[in-house]
Enzyme design. Structure first.
Site, PDB file in Angstrom:
ATOM      1  N   ASP A 176       0.941  -1.152   0.031  1.00  0.00           N
ATOM      2  CA  ASP A 176      -0.046   0.054  -0.080  1.00  0.00           C
ATOM      3  C   ASP A 176       0.906   1.426  -0.093  1.00  0.00           C
ATOM      4  O   ASP A 176       1.651   1.646   1.028  1.00  0.00           O
ATOM      5  CB  ASP A 176      -0.777  -0.181   1.348  1.00  0.00           C
ATOM      6  CG  ASP A 176      -1.770   1.044   1.238  1.00  0.00           C
ATOM      7  OD1 ASP A 176      -1.521   2.204   0.442  1.00  0.00           O
ATOM      8  OD2 ASP A 176      -2.881   1.025   1.752  1.00  0.00           O
ATOM      9  N   HIS A 177       1.174   1.582  -1.131  1.00  0.00           N
ATOM     10  CA  HIS A 177       2.234   2.875  -1.228  1.00  0.00           C
ATOM     11  C   HIS A 177       2.179   4.065  -0.233  1.00  0.00           C
ATOM     12  O   HIS A 177       3.066   4.863  -0.183  1.00  0.00           O
ATOM     13  CB  HIS A 177       2.449   3.236  -2.753  1.00  0.00           C
ATOM     14  CG  HIS A 177       1.419   4.265  -3.321  1.00  0.00           C
ATOM     15  ND1 HIS A 177       0.389   3.476  -4.026  1.00  0.00           N
ATOM     16  CD2 HIS A 177       1.094   5.353  -3.213  1.00  0.00           C
ATOM     17  CE1 HIS A 177      -0.386   4.584  -4.165  1.00  0.00           C
ATOM     18  NE2 HIS A 177      -0.029   5.641  -3.955  1.00  0.00           N
ATOM     19  N   HIS A 239      -6.148   2.718   1.523  1.00  0.00           N
ATOM     20  CA  HIS A 239      -5.354   4.026   2.163  1.00  0.00           C
ATOM     21  C   HIS A 239      -6.006   4.401   3.317  1.00  0.00           C
ATOM     22  O   HIS A 239      -5.329   4.789   4.357  1.00  0.00           O
ATOM     23  CB  HIS A 239      -5.105   4.846   0.908  1.00  0.00           C
ATOM     24  CG  HIS A 239      -4.546   4.277  -0.125  1.00  0.00           C
ATOM     25  ND1 HIS A 239      -3.645   3.443  -0.152  1.00  0.00           N
ATOM     26  CD2 HIS A 239      -4.896   4.356  -1.612  1.00  0.00           C
ATOM     27  CE1 HIS A 239      -3.355   3.108  -1.629  1.00  0.00           C
ATOM     28  NE2 HIS A 239      -4.155   3.868  -2.401  1.00  0.00           N
TER      29      HIS A 239
HETATM   30  P1  NAD Z   1      -0.455  -1.630 -16.983  1.00  0.00           P
HETATM   31  O1  NAD Z   1      -1.634  -2.239 -17.700  1.00  0.00           O
HETATM   32  O2  NAD Z   1       0.304  -0.556 -17.335  1.00  0.00           O
HETATM   33  O3  NAD Z   1       0.741  -3.223 -17.142  1.00  0.00           O
HETATM   34  C1  NAD Z   1       0.415  -4.190 -17.093  1.00  0.00           C
HETATM   35  C2  NAD Z   1       1.553  -5.105 -17.530  1.00  0.00           C
HETATM   36  O4  NAD Z   1       1.196  -6.463 -17.445  1.00  0.00           O
HETATM   37  C3  NAD Z   1       2.290  -4.936 -18.967  1.00  0.00           C
HETATM   38  O5  NAD Z   1       3.659  -5.037 -18.881  1.00  0.00           O
HETATM   39  C4  NAD Z   1       1.661  -6.121 -19.740  1.00  0.00           C
HETATM   40  O6  NAD Z   1       2.330  -6.622 -20.734  1.00  0.00           O
HETATM   41  C5  NAD Z   1       1.702  -7.306 -18.572  1.00  0.00           C
HETATM   42  N1  NAD Z   1       0.702  -8.352 -19.049  1.00  0.00           N
HETATM   43  C6  NAD Z   1      -0.419  -8.542 -19.406  1.00  0.00           C
HETATM   44  N2  NAD Z   1      -1.369  -9.607 -19.440  1.00  0.00           N
HETATM   45  C7  NAD Z   1      -0.065 -10.571 -19.493  1.00  0.00           C
HETATM   46  C8  NAD Z   1       0.283 -11.685 -19.692  1.00  0.00           C
HETATM   47  N3  NAD Z   1      -0.891 -12.630 -19.890  1.00  0.00           N
HETATM   48  N4  NAD Z   1       1.425 -12.200 -19.590  1.00  0.00           N
HETATM   49  C9  NAD Z   1       2.263 -11.507 -19.335  1.00  0.00           C
HETATM   50  N5  NAD Z   1       2.281 -10.063 -19.096  1.00  0.00           N
HETATM   51  C10 NAD Z   1       1.037  -9.565 -19.152  1.00  0.00           C
HETATM   52  O7  NAD Z   1      -0.606  -1.798 -15.468  1.00  0.00           O
HETATM   53  P2  NAD Z   1      -0.138  -1.061 -14.132  1.00  0.00           P
HETATM   54  O8  NAD Z   1      -0.446   0.168 -14.272  1.00  0.00           O
HETATM   55  O9  NAD Z   1       1.536  -1.074 -14.558  1.00  0.00           O
HETATM   56  O10 NAD Z   1      -0.483  -1.678 -12.702  1.00  0.00           O
HETATM   57  C11 NAD Z   1      -0.071  -3.178 -12.639  1.00  0.00           C
HETATM   58  C12 NAD Z   1      -0.486  -3.173 -11.178  1.00  0.00           C
HETATM   59  O11 NAD Z   1      -0.117  -2.127 -10.327  1.00  0.00           O
HETATM   60  C13 NAD Z   1      -1.989  -3.579 -11.228  1.00  0.00           C
HETATM   61  O12 NAD Z   1      -2.376  -4.311 -10.021  1.00  0.00           O
HETATM   62  C14 NAD Z   1      -2.276  -2.014 -10.742  1.00  0.00           C
HETATM   63  O13 NAD Z   1      -3.687  -2.320 -10.035  1.00  0.00           O
HETATM   64  C15 NAD Z   1      -1.305  -1.798  -9.571  1.00  0.00           C
HETATM   65  N6  NAD Z   1      -1.079  -0.432  -9.392  1.00  0.00           N
HETATM   66  C16 NAD Z   1      -0.702   0.411 -10.489  1.00  0.00           C
HETATM   67  C17 NAD Z   1      -0.412   1.952 -10.004  1.00  0.00           C
HETATM   68  C18 NAD Z   1      -0.047   2.827 -11.131  1.00  0.00           C
HETATM   69  O14 NAD Z   1       0.440   3.961 -10.827  1.00  0.00           O
HETATM   70  N7  NAD Z   1       0.167   2.519 -12.561  1.00  0.00           N
HETATM   71  C19 NAD Z   1      -0.705   2.391  -8.974  1.00  0.00           C
HETATM   72  C20 NAD Z   1      -0.938   1.372  -7.639  1.00  0.00           C
HETATM   73  C21 NAD Z   1      -1.229   0.275  -8.124  1.00  0.00           C
END
Ligand code: NAD
Length: 494
Positions: A176-177, A239
């Site tokens: 939980d950042h 959060h």
């Molecule tokens: P994103 O959609 O940008 O990235 C998803 C990644 O998963 C990509 O690299 C994609 O290629 C890969 N992927 C998807 N399906 C796949 C498969 N079958 N096999 C292999 N790779 C696969 O998502 P994100 O924004 O980076 O978020 C990732 C996680 O972090 C999520 O759980 C999200 O809720 C969490 N999160 C993200 C943020 C943020 O700021 N982006 C903040 C808090 C939490």
């Protein structure tokens, strides 16, 4: 101390990896926490080469580097493996690469897996890590998991059981950042290092507590995800309840992972779980309509990309939590979070009770506002500025005896804030050190879902009258009425 470790980042081409993880790893590298003996495998579906991956990584740290050579040396530790997480054979090539990097960099079998992709895949990934023998190395194996952890209590429990088949609770780091933020950690310093506060930290001296996480942005490109989640699950379950537990917990006997966790869980367990009927009077939901702030125009939520035209998803939540224990009985903990609000900011207001009698009121004919003094308020600013302030009443200079609120303000300068470690950097280092203090334990996740599930169920039974607040405002009128009904008001009025 230098860490020997192999990171495997699932979702290595994704937004989180690029915006947060690579810059954080580079900061650790600059500080010497990572030196020669580390390697990173980035995996995702795209067919990237190592060279392309390294270019991308270097692109994410452009603003942080001292020289091109430094960036290149850092990036040389990164390797890319195209991988579909649902394909078992891909784990065999991943294992081969992991084993060879372990040899090459002498990593002693230490592995940290970072699941930076859709939670739908968490269970599949961890079960493959085990079945394909990736965890058969000598060192430690830890897994860092992004939010959301489940979408309700039942799904979270199922996910937890799947992960527990492979990793023990001590090996799981649920991120939980918010818990990595400097000022969130400072809540404990303010409470437990200052007797003037801790001695007053209870229902005899505190009237109410207000936790605000306001965003000025809309859903941007995250409409698809957000429309299925909403503010309650996206912000309150994690959060807000985490912040609340840090504010409400009893003083731990020591500032250690185990003791802190014990107290946080006790505080969460004391939060009253409402009946569905009680949800109606204690929680308010909202969704933004088209609006205007100064000369900026904002689209309504239903007009955003990937959002249903008749969406019933809430972009705003305000509510009142009650904590049924000796310390807090009768003290409302108000929470407010939303998108497209007037101003971005996370801040906590601790509102102290009034003195028993206002001896400064002139006579009985004084208007209501003169009979009451302004409350003493301790404000903890978490972002974008960091610091705290205390508002007190002083005498206004002059002949008469009028009081006026004065503010003792301590804000960290922009320079200090810029140099404080990013939340992700702190949390990654904690995970490398095996310190789970600032991660969420399963018992905390479970209780938070139990609290939030009731609210969700009550809401799902009725169609809300959305949209109900204009973009650029601080939410619907009902959010103000919620406090007014108790004789209070929101302290933060941007
Ligand atoms: P994103 O959609 O940008 O990235 C998803 C990644 O998963 C990509 O690299 C994609 O290629 C890969 N992927 C998807 N399906 C796949 C498969 N079958 N096999 C292999 N790779 C696969 O998502 P994100 O924004 O980076 O978020 C990732 C996680 O972090 C999520 O759980 C999200 O809720 C969490 N999160 C993200 C943020 C943020 O700021 N982006 C903040 C808090 C939490």
């Amino acid at each position: 101390m230098e860490k020997k470790v192999l990171f495997t980042i699932f979702g290595g081409t994704g937004d989180l990896a690029q915006r947060k993880l690579y810059p954080s790893l580079f900061r650790l590298y600059k500080k010497g926490d990572l030196k020669e003996d580390f390697a990173v495998i980035g995996t995702a579906r795209r067919p990237w080469s190592d060279d392309h991956y390294r270019e991308v990584v270097m692109g994410t740290i452009e603003d942080l580097i001292e020289s091109k050579e430094q960036a290149e040396t850092f990036a040389s530790h990164f390797y890319y493996q195209s991988h579909d997480v649902t394909d078992t054979t891909h784990y065999d090539s991943l294992k081969e690469l992991a084993d060879s990097l372990d040899q090459k960099y002498q990593l002693e079998g230490n592995q940290l897996f970072y699941l930076a992709m859709s939670p739908n895949f968490f269970g599949t990934i961890v079960s493959h890590l085990k079945s394909q023998g990736m965890l058969e190395t000598e060192g430690y194996h830890r897994v860092v998991i992004e939010k959301p952890f489940g979408s309700d209590y039942a799904s979270a429990k199922q996910l937890n059981e799947e992960i527990n088949q492979v990793f023990s609770e001590q090996e799981i780091y649920r991120i939980d950042h918010y818990l990595g933020k400097e000022m969130i950690q400072n809540i404990s310093a303010i409470r437990f290092a200052n007797n003037i506060f801790e001695s007053q930290w209870n229902n005899r001296y505190i009237d109410n507590v207000q936790i605000n996480i306001a965003e000025d942005l809309g859903v941007e490109e995250r409409g698809g995800y957000y429309d299925k989640s909403g503010a309650l699950k996206d912000m309150v379950q994690n959060h807000i309840l985490q912040i609340l537990s840090l504010l409400a917990m009893e003083p731990p006997v020591a500032f250690s992972e185990k003791e802190l966790r014990t107290e946080k869980i006790k505080a969460l367990n004391a939060i009253r779980i409402y009946s569905e009927e009680e949800v109606k009077t204690n929680f308010v939901r909202g969704q933004y309509a088209h609006g205007q702030l100064e000369d900026q125009q904002f689209a309504g939520y239903r007009e955003e990309m990937n959002v249903a035209e008749d969406s019933a998803t809430e972009t705003f939540v305000a509510g009142k939590f009650l904590i049924d224990n000796f310390r807090w009985s009768g003290v409302p903990f108000y929470v407010r979070t939303g998108k497209r609000l007037t101003e971005k900011g996370t801040r906590i207001n601790i509102v102290f009770k009034q003195v028993p009698v206002n001896v400064f009121k002139k006579d009985v004919t004084d208007c209501e506002s003169k009979k009451k003094l302004a409350p003493n308020v301790l404000t903890i600013y978490i972002q974008p500025t960091e610091g705290f302030s205390l508002s007190l009443n002083g005498k206004e200079i002059g002949q008469g005896f009028d009081t006026l609120p004065v503010k003792l303000d301590y804000r960290n300068s922009t320079e200090i804030v810029e140099n404080t470690p990013e939340a992700y950097e702190k949390l990654l280092l904690d995970a490398l050190n095996g310190d789970g203090t600032n991660f969420t334990h399963w018992d905390e996740v479970a209780q938070s879902w139990r609290i939030v599930d009731v609210i969700r169920h009550a809401w799902d039974k009725e169609t809300p009258d959305f949209p109900n607040y204009s973009a650029g405002t601080m939410g619907p009128k009902a959010a103000y009425d919620l406090l007014a009904a108790d004789g209070f008001e929101w302290i933060w009025k941007p």
